[in-house]
Write a protein that holds these residues in place. Structure first.
Motif, PDB file in Angstrom:
ATOM      1  N   LEU A 193       0.826  -1.209   0.000  1.00 33.16           N
ATOM      2  CA  LEU A 193       0.000   0.000   0.000  1.00 33.16           C
ATOM      3  C   LEU A 193       0.862   1.261   0.000  1.00 33.16           C
ATOM      4  O   LEU A 193       0.510   2.261  -0.639  1.00 33.16           O
ATOM      5  N   THR A 194       1.974   1.218   0.701  1.00 30.29           N
ATOM      6  CA  THR A 194       2.876   2.374   0.713  1.00 30.29           C
ATOM      7  C   THR A 194       3.416   2.645  -0.688  1.00 30.29           C
ATOM      8  O   THR A 194       3.489   3.798  -1.126  1.00 30.29           O
ATOM      9  N   ARG A 195       3.763   1.576  -1.410  1.00 28.64           N
ATOM     10  CA  ARG A 195       4.247   1.741  -2.786  1.00 28.64           C
ATOM     11  C   ARG A 195       3.161   2.363  -3.667  1.00 28.64           C
ATOM     12  O   ARG A 195       3.441   3.224  -4.503  1.00 28.64           O
ATOM     13  N   VAL A 196       1.915   1.916  -3.476  1.00 29.31           N
ATOM     14  CA  VAL A 196       0.808   2.464  -4.269  1.00 29.31           C
ATOM     15  C   VAL A 196       0.658   3.963  -4.021  1.00 29.31           C
ATOM     16  O   VAL A 196       0.580   4.765  -4.964  1.00 29.31           O
ATOM     17  N   LEU A 197       0.630   4.355  -2.763  1.00 30.39           N
ATOM     18  CA  LEU A 197       0.415   5.768  -2.439  1.00 30.39           C
ATOM     19  C   LEU A 197       1.589   6.636  -2.885  1.00 30.39           C
ATOM     20  O   LEU A 197       1.385   7.754  -3.380  1.00 30.39           O
ATOM     21  N   PHE A 223      -5.236   0.243   8.085  1.00 26.83           N
ATOM     22  CA  PHE A 223      -3.980   0.245   7.327  1.00 26.83           C
ATOM     23  C   PHE A 223      -3.817   1.559   6.566  1.00 26.83           C
ATOM     24  O   PHE A 223      -2.753   2.188   6.604  1.00 26.83           O
ATOM     25  N   ALA A 224      -4.875   1.972   5.852  1.00 23.58           N
ATOM     26  CA  ALA A 224      -4.775   3.170   5.020  1.00 23.58           C
ATOM     27  C   ALA A 224      -4.526   4.415   5.863  1.00 23.58           C
ATOM     28  O   ALA A 224      -3.731   5.287   5.476  1.00 23.58           O
ATOM     29  N   GLN A 225      -5.179   4.526   7.008  1.00 23.14           N
ATOM     30  CA  GLN A 225      -4.980   5.705   7.852  1.00 23.14           C
ATOM     31  C   GLN A 225      -3.566   5.765   8.406  1.00 23.14           C
ATOM     32  O   GLN A 225      -2.956   6.840   8.466  1.00 23.14           O
ATOM     33  N   ARG A 226      -3.029   4.617   8.819  1.00 24.75           N
ATOM     34  CA  ARG A 226      -1.651   4.606   9.335  1.00 24.75           C
ATOM     35  C   ARG A 226      -0.662   5.051   8.269  1.00 24.75           C
ATOM     36  O   ARG A 226       0.232   5.871   8.525  1.00 24.75           O
TER      37      ARG A 226
END
Length: 319
Positions: A193-197, A223-226
Protein backbone atom coordinates in the motif's frame (compact mmCIF):
# COMPACT_ATOMS: atom_id res chain seq x y z
CA UNK A 1 -43.49 -65.98 0.13
CA UNK A 2 -46.30 -63.91 1.56
CA UNK A 3 -45.63 -60.20 1.65
CA UNK A 4 -46.33 -58.52 4.96
CA UNK A 5 -49.47 -56.43 4.84
CA UNK A 6 -48.92 -52.71 5.11
CA UNK A 7 -50.53 -50.98 8.01
CA UNK A 8 -53.29 -48.60 6.93
CA UNK A 9 -52.15 -44.96 6.86
CA UNK A 10 -52.75 -43.09 10.05
CA UNK A 11 -55.27 -40.30 9.67
CA UNK A 12 -53.82 -36.81 9.89
CA UNK A 13 -54.68 -34.81 12.98
CA UNK A 14 -57.80 -32.69 12.55
CA UNK A 15 -55.76 -29.50 12.97
CA UNK A 16 -53.36 -30.27 10.08
CA UNK A 17 -55.41 -28.72 7.26
CA UNK A 18 -56.30 -25.50 9.13
CA UNK A 19 -52.70 -25.10 10.27
CA UNK A 20 -51.42 -25.63 6.71
CA UNK A 21 -53.87 -23.04 5.38
CA UNK A 22 -52.77 -20.55 8.02
CA UNK A 23 -49.11 -21.06 7.08
CA UNK A 24 -49.90 -20.62 3.38
CA UNK A 25 -51.92 -17.50 4.06
CA UNK A 26 -49.12 -16.08 6.18
CA UNK A 27 -46.57 -16.85 3.46
CA UNK A 28 -48.75 -15.19 0.85
CA UNK A 29 -49.12 -12.12 3.04
CA UNK A 30 -45.35 -11.99 3.55
CA UNK A 31 -44.66 -12.31 -0.18
CA UNK A 32 -47.14 -9.53 -0.99
CA UNK A 33 -46.06 -7.25 1.86
CA UNK A 34 -44.92 -3.92 0.39
CA UNK A 35 -41.12 -3.66 0.37
CA UNK A 36 -39.98 -0.91 2.74
CA UNK A 37 -38.82 2.04 0.71
CA UNK A 38 -37.47 5.51 1.31
CA UNK A 39 -39.80 7.69 3.33
CA UNK A 40 -40.48 11.28 2.41
CA UNK A 41 -38.67 12.38 5.54
CA UNK A 42 -35.57 10.38 4.57
CA UNK A 43 -35.66 11.78 1.03
CA UNK A 44 -35.82 15.32 2.37
CA UNK A 45 -32.92 14.59 4.74
CA UNK A 46 -30.77 13.38 1.83
CA UNK A 47 -31.74 16.44 -0.24
CA UNK A 48 -30.62 18.65 2.66
CA UNK A 49 -27.14 17.10 2.76
CA UNK A 50 -24.36 19.33 1.39
CA UNK A 51 -23.15 18.45 -2.08
CA UNK A 52 -19.64 17.00 -2.08
CA UNK A 53 -17.00 19.25 -3.68
CA UNK A 54 -16.74 18.60 -7.40
CA UNK A 55 -13.70 16.83 -8.78
CA UNK A 56 -11.32 19.02 -10.78
CA UNK A 57 -9.25 18.64 -13.89
CA UNK A 58 -5.77 17.38 -13.07
CA UNK A 59 -6.73 15.86 -9.71
CA UNK A 60 -5.49 12.36 -8.94
CA UNK A 61 -8.26 10.27 -7.35
CA UNK A 62 -7.40 6.87 -5.85
CA UNK A 63 -9.98 4.37 -4.62
CA UNK A 64 -8.81 1.55 -2.33
CA UNK A 65 -11.26 -1.31 -2.84
CA UNK A 66 -11.24 -4.21 -0.33
CA UNK A 67 -12.76 -6.57 -2.92
CA UNK A 68 -13.56 -6.49 -6.62
CA UNK A 69 -16.99 -4.77 -6.87
CA UNK A 70 -16.71 -2.44 -3.85
CA UNK A 71 -15.36 0.33 -6.09
CA UNK A 72 -18.47 0.03 -8.24
CA UNK A 73 -21.07 -0.24 -5.48
CA UNK A 74 -19.83 2.73 -3.49
CA UNK A 75 -18.44 5.02 -6.08
CA UNK A 76 -18.94 4.15 -9.76
CA UNK A 77 -20.98 7.30 -10.34
CA UNK A 78 -18.55 9.66 -8.66
CA UNK A 79 -15.59 8.01 -10.41
CA UNK A 80 -17.36 8.62 -13.72
CA UNK A 81 -17.92 12.26 -12.74
CA UNK A 82 -14.28 12.62 -11.71
CA UNK A 83 -13.06 11.28 -15.03
CA UNK A 84 -15.53 13.51 -16.94
CA UNK A 85 -14.15 16.52 -15.05
CA UNK A 86 -10.64 15.69 -16.23
CA UNK A 87 -9.34 14.01 -13.07
CA UNK A 88 -7.08 10.96 -13.24
CA UNK A 89 -8.76 7.96 -11.59
CA UNK A 90 -6.87 5.05 -10.05
CA UNK A 91 -8.15 1.91 -8.33
CA UNK A 92 -6.36 -0.66 -6.18
CA UNK A 93 -8.06 -3.94 -5.22
CA UNK A 94 -6.70 -5.26 -1.94
CA UNK A 95 -8.04 -8.83 -2.16
CA UNK A 96 -9.08 -11.01 -5.08
CA UNK A 97 -12.55 -11.60 -3.60
CA UNK A 98 -11.90 -15.34 -3.38
CA UNK A 99 -13.43 -15.91 0.07
CA UNK A 100 -17.13 -16.28 -0.85
CA UNK A 101 -17.44 -20.06 -0.53
CA UNK A 102 -20.93 -20.39 -2.04
CA UNK A 103 -19.88 -18.28 -5.02
CA UNK A 104 -16.70 -20.33 -5.39
CA UNK A 105 -18.74 -23.54 -5.42
CA UNK A 106 -20.87 -22.17 -8.26
CA UNK A 107 -17.83 -20.97 -10.18
CA UNK A 108 -15.85 -24.21 -9.81
CA UNK A 109 -18.95 -26.44 -9.96
CA UNK A 110 -17.92 -28.45 -6.93
CA UNK A 111 -19.03 -28.79 -3.31
CA UNK A 112 -15.40 -28.43 -2.23
CA UNK A 113 -14.09 -25.34 -4.02
CA UNK A 114 -10.51 -24.20 -3.69
CA UNK A 115 -11.36 -20.56 -4.33
CA UNK A 116 -8.44 -19.58 -6.55
CA UNK A 117 -10.49 -19.94 -9.72
CA UNK A 118 -13.04 -17.54 -8.25
CA UNK A 119 -10.28 -15.06 -7.35
CA UNK A 120 -8.89 -15.08 -10.88
CA UNK A 121 -12.35 -14.70 -12.36
CA UNK A 122 -13.31 -11.84 -10.04
CA UNK A 123 -10.13 -9.96 -10.87
CA UNK A 124 -11.04 -10.37 -14.54
CA UNK A 125 -14.48 -8.94 -13.78
CA UNK A 126 -12.86 -6.04 -11.92
CA UNK A 127 -10.76 -5.26 -14.98
CA UNK A 128 -13.91 -5.29 -17.12
CA UNK A 129 -15.71 -2.96 -14.69
CA UNK A 130 -12.70 -0.63 -14.76
CA UNK A 131 -12.92 -0.49 -18.56
CA UNK A 132 -16.58 0.57 -18.21
CA UNK A 133 -15.46 3.27 -15.75
CA UNK A 134 -12.78 4.47 -18.17
CA UNK A 135 -9.87 3.62 -15.84
CA UNK A 136 -6.73 2.78 -17.87
CA UNK A 137 -4.91 -0.49 -17.25
CA UNK A 138 -1.85 1.34 -15.91
CA UNK A 139 -4.11 3.02 -13.32
CA UNK A 140 -5.27 -0.35 -11.96
CA UNK A 141 -3.43 -2.32 -9.27
CA UNK A 142 -4.20 -5.76 -7.86
CA UNK A 143 -2.59 -6.72 -4.55
CA UNK A 144 -4.19 -10.15 -4.00
CA UNK A 145 -4.28 -10.44 -0.19
CA UNK A 146 -6.65 -12.95 1.48
CA UNK A 147 -10.36 -12.22 1.25
CA UNK A 148 -11.74 -12.48 4.78
CA UNK A 149 -8.27 -12.43 6.32
CA UNK A 150 -7.26 -8.77 6.59
CA UNK A 151 -8.14 -8.58 10.28
CA UNK A 152 -5.58 -11.32 10.97
CA UNK A 153 -2.93 -9.42 9.01
CA UNK A 154 -3.54 -6.49 11.32
CA UNK A 155 -3.04 -8.72 14.37
CA UNK A 156 -1.39 -12.10 14.93
CA UNK A 157 -0.31 -12.34 11.30
CA UNK A 158 1.33 -8.96 11.03
CA UNK A 159 4.78 -10.56 10.78
CA UNK A 160 4.01 -14.22 10.09
CA UNK A 161 2.08 -15.53 7.08
CA UNK A 162 -1.63 -16.20 7.30
CA UNK A 163 -3.04 -19.19 5.42
CA UNK A 164 -6.39 -18.64 3.76
CA UNK A 165 -8.87 -21.42 4.59
CA UNK A 166 -10.61 -20.78 1.26
CA UNK A 167 -7.65 -21.03 -1.11
CA UNK A 168 -4.96 -22.74 0.98
CA UNK A 169 -2.60 -19.92 -0.04
CA UNK A 170 -0.25 -18.15 2.35
CA UNK A 171 1.13 -15.82 -0.33
CA UNK A 172 -0.22 -13.95 -3.33
CA UNK A 173 -0.96 -16.48 -6.09
CA UNK A 174 -2.07 -14.00 -8.76
CA UNK A 175 0.55 -13.52 -11.48
CA UNK A 176 -0.74 -10.00 -12.17
CA UNK A 177 -0.38 -8.90 -8.54
CA UNK A 178 1.80 -5.89 -7.83
CA UNK A 179 4.10 -8.16 -5.79
CA UNK A 180 3.64 -11.79 -6.92
CA UNK A 181 4.40 -14.22 -4.10
CA UNK A 182 4.08 -11.56 -1.38
CA UNK A 183 3.44 -13.33 1.94
CA UNK A 184 0.07 -12.85 3.59
CA UNK A 185 1.38 -10.62 6.37
CA UNK A 186 0.47 -7.17 7.57
CA UNK A 187 4.03 -6.03 6.91
CA UNK A 188 3.78 -7.04 3.24
CA UNK A 189 0.39 -5.38 2.86
CA UNK A 190 1.66 -2.15 4.39
CA UNK A 191 4.66 -2.21 2.06
CA UNK A 192 2.43 -2.76 -0.98
CA UNK A 193 0.00 0.00 0.00
CA UNK A 194 2.88 2.37 0.71
CA UNK A 195 4.25 1.74 -2.79
CA UNK A 196 0.81 2.46 -4.27
CA UNK A 197 0.42 5.77 -2.44
CA UNK A 198 3.97 6.93 -3.15
CA UNK A 199 3.71 6.10 -6.83
CA UNK A 200 0.25 7.56 -7.44
CA UNK A 201 0.53 10.63 -5.17
CA UNK A 202 -3.26 10.99 -4.97
CA UNK A 203 -5.01 14.24 -4.14
CA UNK A 204 -8.12 12.32 -2.99
CA UNK A 205 -8.09 8.84 -1.41
CA UNK A 206 -11.44 7.03 -1.20
CA UNK A 207 -11.57 4.35 1.54
CA UNK A 208 -14.20 2.58 3.67
CA UNK A 209 -15.35 4.21 6.89
CA UNK A 210 -14.62 2.53 10.23
CA UNK A 211 -18.35 1.90 10.55
CA UNK A 212 -18.48 -0.38 7.50
CA UNK A 213 -19.53 -3.71 9.00
CA UNK A 214 -17.33 -5.99 6.85
CA UNK A 215 -14.07 -6.82 8.69
CA UNK A 216 -11.98 -6.49 5.51
CA UNK A 217 -13.40 -3.01 4.98
CA UNK A 218 -12.79 -1.49 8.40
CA UNK A 219 -9.42 -3.25 8.68
CA UNK A 220 -8.31 -1.71 5.39
CA UNK A 221 -9.29 1.65 6.90
CA UNK A 222 -6.80 1.12 9.74
CA UNK A 223 -3.98 0.24 7.33
CA UNK A 224 -4.78 3.17 5.02
CA UNK A 225 -4.98 5.70 7.85
CA UNK A 226 -1.65 4.61 9.33
CA UNK A 227 0.13 4.82 6.01
CA UNK A 228 -1.53 8.10 5.02
CA UNK A 229 -0.47 9.64 8.35
CA UNK A 230 3.08 8.42 7.82
CA UNK A 231 3.17 10.00 4.35
CA UNK A 232 1.37 13.21 5.36
CA UNK A 233 -1.71 12.37 3.28
CA UNK A 234 -4.31 11.99 6.03
CA UNK A 235 -6.12 15.18 4.97
CA UNK A 236 -6.84 13.61 1.58
CA UNK A 237 -8.93 10.69 2.92
CA UNK A 238 -12.63 10.50 2.07
CA UNK A 239 -14.95 7.77 3.35
CA UNK A 240 -17.72 5.56 1.97
CA UNK A 241 -19.75 2.56 3.20
CA UNK A 242 -21.04 -0.56 1.44
CA UNK A 243 -22.01 -2.77 4.40
CA UNK A 244 -23.92 -0.23 6.44
CA UNK A 245 -26.40 -2.21 8.51
CA UNK A 246 -29.06 -4.90 8.36
CA UNK A 247 -30.73 -4.89 4.92
CA UNK A 248 -29.30 -1.48 3.95
CA UNK A 249 -29.93 -0.15 1.37
CA UNK A 250 -33.66 -0.70 1.00
CA UNK A 251 -35.57 -1.43 -1.09
CA UNK A 252 -33.52 -4.08 -2.85
CA UNK A 253 -33.07 -4.00 -6.60
CA UNK A 254 -32.42 -1.04 -8.89
CA UNK A 255 -34.37 2.11 -7.97
CA UNK A 256 -32.65 4.95 -9.86
CA UNK A 257 -35.33 7.47 -8.90
CA UNK A 258 -34.78 6.96 -5.18
CA UNK A 259 -32.03 8.58 -3.08
CA UNK A 260 -29.41 6.56 -1.25
CA UNK A 261 -29.89 7.36 2.42
CA UNK A 262 -27.03 7.32 4.95
CA UNK A 263 -26.33 3.82 6.32
CA UNK A 264 -27.76 3.06 9.77
CA UNK A 265 -24.37 2.11 11.20
CA UNK A 266 -22.87 5.44 10.13
CA UNK A 267 -25.72 7.95 10.30
CA UNK A 268 -23.66 10.14 12.61
CA UNK A 269 -20.93 10.81 10.04
CA UNK A 270 -20.87 14.18 8.24
CA UNK A 271 -22.23 12.86 4.95
CA UNK A 272 -22.16 14.69 1.65
CA UNK A 273 -24.15 13.65 -1.38
CA UNK A 274 -22.82 13.16 -4.89
CA UNK A 275 -25.74 13.69 -7.32
CA UNK A 276 -25.72 11.32 -10.29
CA UNK A 277 -27.22 12.03 -13.70
CA UNK A 278 -28.61 9.52 -16.20
CA UNK A 279 -25.20 8.91 -17.78
CA UNK A 280 -23.57 8.27 -14.40
CA UNK A 281 -26.29 5.75 -13.55
CA UNK A 282 -25.99 4.03 -16.91
CA UNK A 283 -22.25 3.65 -16.40
CA UNK A 284 -22.80 2.31 -12.88
CA UNK A 285 -25.31 -0.25 -14.13
CA UNK A 286 -22.88 -1.49 -16.79
CA UNK A 287 -20.11 -1.74 -14.20
CA UNK A 288 -22.37 -3.74 -11.86
CA UNK A 289 -23.25 -6.03 -14.78
CA UNK A 290 -19.53 -6.78 -15.27
CA UNK A 291 -19.61 -8.76 -12.00
CA UNK A 292 -21.47 -11.84 -13.23
CA UNK A 293 -20.23 -14.04 -10.40
CA UNK A 294 -21.68 -11.61 -7.87
CA UNK A 295 -24.92 -10.56 -9.54
CA UNK A 296 -25.86 -14.23 -9.91
CA UNK A 297 -25.96 -14.53 -6.12
CA UNK A 298 -26.24 -10.96 -4.78
CA UNK A 299 -27.82 -9.13 -7.68
CA UNK A 300 -30.66 -7.42 -5.78
CA UNK A 301 -28.24 -6.18 -3.10
CA UNK A 302 -25.78 -4.84 -5.66
CA UNK A 303 -28.44 -3.11 -7.74
CA UNK A 304 -29.80 -1.42 -4.62
CA UNK A 305 -26.83 0.96 -4.94
CA UNK A 306 -28.09 2.18 -8.32
CA UNK A 307 -29.66 5.36 -6.91
CA UNK A 308 -29.75 9.02 -7.84
CA UNK A 309 -26.87 9.84 -5.52
CA UNK A 310 -23.85 8.35 -3.81
CA UNK A 311 -22.52 9.28 -0.39
CA UNK A 312 -19.12 10.47 0.77
CA UNK A 313 -17.86 11.68 4.14
CA UNK A 314 -14.88 14.02 4.58
CA UNK A 315 -14.27 12.53 8.04
CA UNK A 316 -14.70 9.21 9.82
CA UNK A 317 -15.83 10.96 13.01
CA UNK A 318 -18.88 13.06 13.74
CA UNK A 319 -18.48 16.81 13.91
Amino acid sequence: MTRPRRAPPRPLPRWTLPATLLVLLGLAAWINEPIPGVTGREARAVAALPVAPAFRSGQRVLLLSPHPDDETLCCAGMLNRARAAGAEVFVTWITAGDGFEFDAALTERTLHPQGRALGERRVGEARAAAVVLGIPLDHQVVLGYPDGGLRFLNGVNFDRPYTSPRTGASATYLREAQTPGAPFTGEALEADLTRVLRRMQPDVILIPAHEDFHPDHHTLTLFAQRIAARLGLQGRLRYWVVHGGLEWPLPKGAHPALPLVPPPLARHLPWQRVPLDAEDLAVKTRAVNAYGTQTEVLGRFMRAFERRNELLSPSDTAR
